[in-house]
Motif scaffolding. Structure first.
Motif, PDB file in Angstrom:
ATOM      1  N   ILE A  27       0.847  -1.207   0.000  1.00  0.00           N
ATOM      2  CA  ILE A  27       0.000   0.000   0.000  1.00  0.00           C
ATOM      3  C   ILE A  27       0.881   1.255   0.000  1.00  0.00           C
ATOM      4  O   ILE A  27       0.579   2.246  -0.667  1.00  0.00           O
ATOM      5  N   ASP A  28       1.979   1.208   0.740  1.00  0.00           N
ATOM      6  CA  ASP A  28       2.933   2.328   0.769  1.00  0.00           C
ATOM      7  C   ASP A  28       3.351   2.651  -0.673  1.00  0.00           C
ATOM      8  O   ASP A  28       3.309   3.817  -1.112  1.00  0.00           O
ATOM      9  N   GLY A  29       3.692   1.638  -1.439  1.00  0.00           N
ATOM     10  CA  GLY A  29       4.104   1.822  -2.835  1.00  0.00           C
ATOM     11  C   GLY A  29       2.965   2.367  -3.682  1.00  0.00           C
ATOM     12  O   GLY A  29       3.160   3.292  -4.482  1.00  0.00           O
ATOM     13  N   LEU A  30       1.758   1.810  -3.478  1.00  0.00           N
ATOM     14  CA  LEU A  30       0.602   2.252  -4.280  1.00  0.00           C
ATOM     15  C   LEU A  30       0.274   3.720  -3.990  1.00  0.00           C
ATOM     16  O   LEU A  30       0.002   4.502  -4.907  1.00  0.00           O
ATOM     17  N   GLU A  31       0.336   4.096  -2.708  1.00  0.00           N
ATOM     18  CA  GLU A  31       0.001   5.489  -2.352  1.00  0.00           C
ATOM     19  C   GLU A  31       1.033   6.458  -2.905  1.00  0.00           C
ATOM     20  O   GLU A  31       0.691   7.557  -3.346  1.00  0.00           O
ATOM     21  N   GLU A  32       2.275   6.049  -2.879  1.00  0.00           N
ATOM     22  CA  GLU A  32       3.324   6.903  -3.442  1.00  0.00           C
ATOM     23  C   GLU A  32       3.101   7.095  -4.940  1.00  0.00           C
ATOM     24  O   GLU A  32       3.232   8.209  -5.453  1.00  0.00           O
ATOM     25  N   GLU A  33       2.751   5.990  -5.607  1.00  0.00           N
ATOM     26  CA  GLU A  33       2.502   6.044  -7.058  1.00  0.00           C
ATOM     27  C   GLU A  33       1.364   7.004  -7.375  1.00  0.00           C
ATOM     28  O   GLU A  33       1.466   7.842  -8.275  1.00  0.00           O
ATOM     29  N   GLN A  34       0.289   6.893  -6.569  1.00  0.00           N
ATOM     30  CA  GLN A  34      -0.880   7.757  -6.798  1.00  0.00           C
ATOM     31  C   GLN A  34      -0.543   9.229  -6.613  1.00  0.00           C
ATOM     32  O   GLN A  34      -1.136  10.097  -7.242  1.00  0.00           O
ATOM     33  N   LYS A  35       0.388   9.518  -5.726  1.00  0.00           N
ATOM     34  CA  LYS A  35       0.718  10.923  -5.450  1.00  0.00           C
ATOM     35  C   LYS A  35       1.539  11.541  -6.582  1.00  0.00           C
ATOM     36  O   LYS A  35       1.688  12.771  -6.631  1.00  0.00           O
ATOM     37  N   GLY A  36       2.089  10.716  -7.454  1.00  0.00           N
ATOM     38  CA  GLY A  36       2.854  11.220  -8.600  1.00  0.00           C
ATOM     39  C   GLY A  36       3.986  12.126  -8.176  1.00  0.00           C
ATOM     40  O   GLY A  36       4.791  11.748  -7.319  1.00  0.00           O
ATOM     41  N   ASP A  37       4.031  13.362  -8.741  1.00  0.00           N
ATOM     42  CA  ASP A  37       5.162  14.237  -8.398  1.00  0.00           C
ATOM     43  C   ASP A  37       5.038  14.833  -6.994  1.00  0.00           C
ATOM     44  O   ASP A  37       5.920  15.553  -6.537  1.00  0.00           O
ATOM     45  N   LYS A  38       3.949  14.527  -6.303  1.00  0.00           N
ATOM     46  CA  LYS A  38       3.795  14.997  -4.913  1.00  0.00           C
ATOM     47  C   LYS A  38       4.175  13.889  -3.928  1.00  0.00           C
ATOM     48  O   LYS A  38       3.877  13.959  -2.736  1.00  0.00           O
ATOM     49  N   LYS A  39       4.801  12.834  -4.435  1.00  0.00           N
ATOM     50  CA  LYS A  39       5.107  11.716  -3.535  1.00  0.00           C
ATOM     51  C   LYS A  39       6.063  12.152  -2.426  1.00  0.00           C
ATOM     52  O   LYS A  39       6.890  13.046  -2.620  1.00  0.00           O
ATOM     53  N   VAL A  40       5.917  11.481  -1.283  1.00  0.00           N
ATOM     54  CA  VAL A  40       6.692  11.855  -0.099  1.00  0.00           C
ATOM     55  C   VAL A  40       8.141  11.372  -0.224  1.00  0.00           C
ATOM     56  O   VAL A  40       9.061  11.968   0.329  1.00  0.00           O
ATOM     57  N   GLY A  41       8.330  10.283  -0.977  1.00  0.00           N
ATOM     58  CA  GLY A  41       9.661   9.659  -1.011  1.00  0.00           C
ATOM     59  C   GLY A  41       9.854   8.836   0.245  1.00  0.00           C
ATOM     60  O   GLY A  41      10.881   8.938   0.914  1.00  0.00           O
ATOM     61  N   THR A  42       8.856   8.038   0.581  1.00  0.00           N
ATOM     62  CA  THR A  42       8.940   7.247   1.821  1.00  0.00           C
ATOM     63  C   THR A  42       9.988   6.153   1.672  1.00  0.00           C
ATOM     64  O   THR A  42      10.495   5.902   0.573  1.00  0.00           O
ATOM     65  N   THR A  43      10.248   5.480   2.768  1.00  0.00           N
ATOM     66  CA  THR A  43      11.213   4.378   2.744  1.00  0.00           C
ATOM     67  C   THR A  43      10.561   3.096   2.210  1.00  0.00           C
ATOM     68  O   THR A  43      11.224   2.069   2.127  1.00  0.00           O
ATOM     69  N   LEU A  44       9.273   3.146   1.900  1.00  0.00           N
ATOM     70  CA  LEU A  44       8.489   2.000   1.399  1.00  0.00           C
ATOM     71  C   LEU A  44       8.508   0.824   2.383  1.00  0.00           C
ATOM     72  O   LEU A  44       8.417  -0.330   1.981  1.00  0.00           O
ATOM     73  N   ARG A  45       8.620   1.146   3.662  1.00  0.00           N
ATOM     74  CA  ARG A  45       8.631   0.099   4.686  1.00  0.00           C
ATOM     75  C   ARG A  45       7.240  -0.150   5.271  1.00  0.00           C
ATOM     76  O   ARG A  45       7.096  -0.829   6.280  1.00  0.00           O
ATOM     77  N   GLY A  46       6.233   0.491   4.688  1.00  0.00           N
ATOM     78  CA  GLY A  46       4.860   0.250   5.159  1.00  0.00           C
ATOM     79  C   GLY A  46       4.505   1.045   6.408  1.00  0.00           C
ATOM     80  O   GLY A  46       3.487   0.798   7.062  1.00  0.00           O
ATOM     81  N   ILE A  47       5.346   2.024   6.735  1.00  0.00           N
ATOM     82  CA  ILE A  47       5.172   2.760   7.994  1.00  0.00           C
ATOM     83  C   ILE A  47       3.865   3.556   7.982  1.00  0.00           C
ATOM     84  O   ILE A  47       3.043   3.431   8.909  1.00  0.00           O
ATOM     85  N   GLY A  48       3.662   4.380   6.946  1.00  0.00           N
ATOM     86  CA  GLY A  48       2.457   5.212   6.875  1.00  0.00           C
ATOM     87  C   GLY A  48       1.185   4.357   6.929  1.00  0.00           C
ATOM     88  O   GLY A  48       0.324   4.581   7.780  1.00  0.00           O
ATOM     89  N   PRO A  49       1.051   3.372   6.045  1.00  0.00           N
ATOM     90  CA  PRO A  49      -0.159   2.540   6.066  1.00  0.00           C
ATOM     91  C   PRO A  49      -0.379   1.815   7.408  1.00  0.00           C
ATOM     92  O   PRO A  49      -1.518   1.650   7.841  1.00  0.00           O
ATOM     93  N   MET A  95     -10.504  -0.465  -0.244  1.00  0.00           N
ATOM     94  CA  MET A  95      -9.957   0.887  -0.419  1.00  0.00           C
ATOM     95  C   MET A  95      -8.894   0.955  -1.503  1.00  0.00           C
ATOM     96  O   MET A  95      -8.687   1.990  -2.105  1.00  0.00           O
ATOM     97  N   HIS A  96      -8.181  -0.164  -1.697  1.00  0.00           N
ATOM     98  CA  HIS A  96      -7.062  -0.162  -2.660  1.00  0.00           C
ATOM     99  C   HIS A  96      -7.327  -1.227  -3.713  1.00  0.00           C
ATOM    100  O   HIS A  96      -6.964  -2.387  -3.538  1.00  0.00           O
ATOM    101  N   LYS A  97      -7.950  -0.803  -4.787  1.00  0.00           N
ATOM    102  CA  LYS A  97      -8.371  -1.754  -5.830  1.00  0.00           C
ATOM    103  C   LYS A  97      -7.185  -2.499  -6.453  1.00  0.00           C
ATOM    104  O   LYS A  97      -7.334  -3.617  -6.916  1.00  0.00           O
ATOM    105  N   ASP A  98      -6.029  -1.856  -6.462  1.00  0.00           N
ATOM    106  CA  ASP A  98      -4.870  -2.495  -7.104  1.00  0.00           C
ATOM    107  C   ASP A  98      -4.054  -3.372  -6.146  1.00  0.00           C
ATOM    108  O   ASP A  98      -2.992  -3.874  -6.523  1.00  0.00           O
ATOM    109  N   LEU A  99      -4.530  -3.521  -4.931  1.00  0.00           N
ATOM    110  CA  LEU A  99      -3.758  -4.296  -3.950  1.00  0.00           C
ATOM    111  C   LEU A  99      -3.870  -5.789  -4.237  1.00  0.00           C
ATOM    112  O   LEU A  99      -4.961  -6.361  -4.193  1.00  0.00           O
ATOM    113  N   LYS A 100      -2.726  -6.384  -4.540  1.00  0.00           N
ATOM    114  CA  LYS A 100      -2.714  -7.833  -4.791  1.00  0.00           C
ATOM    115  C   LYS A 100      -1.836  -8.468  -3.724  1.00  0.00           C
ATOM    116  O   LYS A 100      -0.659  -8.117  -3.592  1.00  0.00           O
ATOM    117  N   HIS A 101      -2.434  -9.384  -2.977  1.00  0.00           N
ATOM    118  CA  HIS A 101      -1.659  -9.943  -1.872  1.00  0.00           C
ATOM    119  C   HIS A 101      -2.259 -11.265  -1.425  1.00  0.00           C
ATOM    120  O   HIS A 101      -3.483 -11.400  -1.342  1.00  0.00           O
TER     121      HIS A 101
END
Ligand code: GDP
Ligand code: IMO
Ligand code: MG
Length: 435
Positions: A128-150, A186-192
């Motif tokens: 989800i961290d990756g998906l949210e970053e992708e959705q934000k486009g050029d406004k992405k936070v640049g997270t560590t993609l460790r799932g912290i925010g979600p 909430m996340h239609k593209d989430l495959k897990h």
């Protein structure tokens, strides 16, 4: 550095004052010699704390350790580590870290307690961290993609899963499945494959159970018995969800308030809060950075300072010391002293600049701007100081520092309005000056 040369009291804390990576891990490692328990209060494996210490298997050699969840002080023998309720913990990452320590014969069984109220980071949080970053486009936070925010989102939305629940695996699994169904909506593209992840966690249970405890109670009892506690901060003041450069922040409170909620230790119990301040500024990921350098000086600092992320390997953005940032951290956290780090990295610079103030539309600001858009119209006030062009890495006392280096330290102290108690002049434990 002599352990008798400072006294930070029975419950001390070390926290970051800038945008993380200030060198918290190093001071935590050094101070831990004097403390019985070392506790993390907030964040997760977004943190990366690198230390260079004698190899526990062969003290003649220096070894590099990178900690993400376990506090760095654990390298000293006989210490207890605590992962407090304020953290979000990814189980495979924790196990991997414990395995690395075992290679050095550091076995934390019976010496590590994880709060039964800490939240679990699942692999789907990372996705989800990756998906949210992708959705934000050029406004992405640049997270560590460790799932912290979600993971923190789930905590605040009251659907998160806590360590204590692992003690009844069937109920735990039910809860995880129902949370996951909500997230899929909430996340239609989430495959897990959630069943696969649950099965992997089930296999870890036997190992994990003995670590899970009511850590607030444990710390309270230990303090009553006279045991000393060092709180190992993570991330940094300007990454704080409330006080940082929102929305380019992490999802927790790395500031001093987070230490109390994240461990269940009353505010009046903490005797000292040491703020770690790099002698210049760095930032990794997106977001405003007023003193950022885009020239060869910034590049020289990056190369000499080894400014590449310990968690993601990304090059860190580098810039001059920002006293507005530092002063705000002193105020927000109630810092009792400062550890200025990486002074040695500035050794080769002829001139060094310090940002002393911000102006917005011609008016001087007393504090950090509350919105990102205000940063677009900031005017920065700088002073320039002469460099020292000498090697500081062998200095053992403040007096042994070159005159201009002393002047620089004293100027920063005056600007941020907090005493500089420790000065880092290299990566090793012995490269720390106490004043
Ligand atoms: P943390 O996240 O705050 O613990 O900091 P990091 O470990 O991410 O980054 C700090 C880096 O600087 C680490 O590689 C440390 O070994 C190194 N470091 C810390 N203090 C000093 C210092 O005073 N001088 C030098 N040269 N390196 C330092
Ligand atoms: P330590 O403890 C530096 C930054 C990330 C990103 C933002 C949000 O080593 O100082 P997240 O993954 O938390 O959602 O990312 O926060 N960030 C850090 N930057 N040091 C850290 O920790 C950081 N922890 C988070 O780069 O910009
Ligand atoms: Mg770091």
């Amino acid at each position: 550095m002599n352990a008798d040369s400072y006294n930070l009291g029975n419950i001390a804390a070390v926290i970051g004052t800038q945008w993380g990576d200030e060198g918290k891990g190093k001071l935590v490692d050094i101070l831990s010699e004097k403390y019985d328990i070392i506790a993390r209060a907030t964040g997760g494996a977004n943190a990366g704390h690198t230390i260079y210490v004698p190899n526990p298997l062969n003290p003649e050699e220096t070894s590099k350790f990178v900690f993400h969840l376990v506090p760095s002080g654990i390298i000293h023998e006989g210490k207890i580590a605590v992962i407090g309720n304020g953290l979000v913990v990814h189980l495979p990452s924790l196990l991997e870290e414990l395995d690395t320590l075992k290679e050095y014969k550091i076995d934390l069984t019976g010496k590590l307690f994880i709060s039964d109220r800490a939240h679990i980071v699942f692999d789907y949080h990372k996705k989800i961290d990756g998906l949210e970053e992708e959705q934000k486009g050029d406004k992405k936070v640049g997270t560590t993609l460790r799932g912290i925010g979600p993971a923190y989102q789930d905590k605040i939305a009251r659907r998160g899963v806590r360590f204590g629940e692992l003690l009844d695996f069937d109920k735990f699994s039910e809860h995880v499945r129902s949370t996951f169904v909500q997230l899929q909506r909430m996340h239609k593209d989430l495959k897990h494959d959630i069943e696969k992840e649950l099965e992997e966690i089930r296999k870890m249970l036997g190992f994990l159970r003995p670590f899970i405890a009511d850590t607030a109670l444990y710390l309270h009892k230990a303090a009553k018995e006279g045991k000393t506690i060092l709180i190992a901060g993570a991330n940094g003041t300007h990454l704080d969800i409330d006080h940082g450069t929102y929305p380019f922040v992490t999802s927790s409170n790395p500031t001093s308030g987070g230490l109390h909620t994240g461990l269940g230790i009353g505010a009046n119990k903490i005797s000292s809060i040491v703020g770690i301040m790099k002698a210049y500024t760095t930032r990794v990921g997106g977001g405003v950075f007023p003193t950022e350098l885009h020239d060869e000086v910034g590049e020289a600092i990056r190369q000499k300072g080894g400014e590449f992320g310990a968690t993601t390997g990304r090059p860190r953005r580098c810039g001059w010391f920002d006293a507005v940032v530092g002063k705000y951290a002193v105020m927000i956290n109630g810092l009792t002293s400062v550890n200025l780090t990486k002074l040695d990295i500035l050794d080769d610079l002829e001139k060094i600049k310090i940002c002393t103030g911000y102006k917005y539309k011609g008016n001087k600001l007393e504090s950090m701007p509350p919105t990102i858009s205000m940063y677009e119209n900031l005017e920065l006030e700088y002073i320039e100081m002469d460099g020292w062009l000498e090697d500081t890495s062998k200095a053992k006392t403040f007096d042994e520092l070159p005159e201009n280096a002393k002047k620089y330290v004293l100027k920063l102290e005056e600007l941020v309005q907090c005493p500089v108690q420790f000065i880092g002049v290299g990566m090793r434990r012995d490269q720390m000056i106490v004043r």
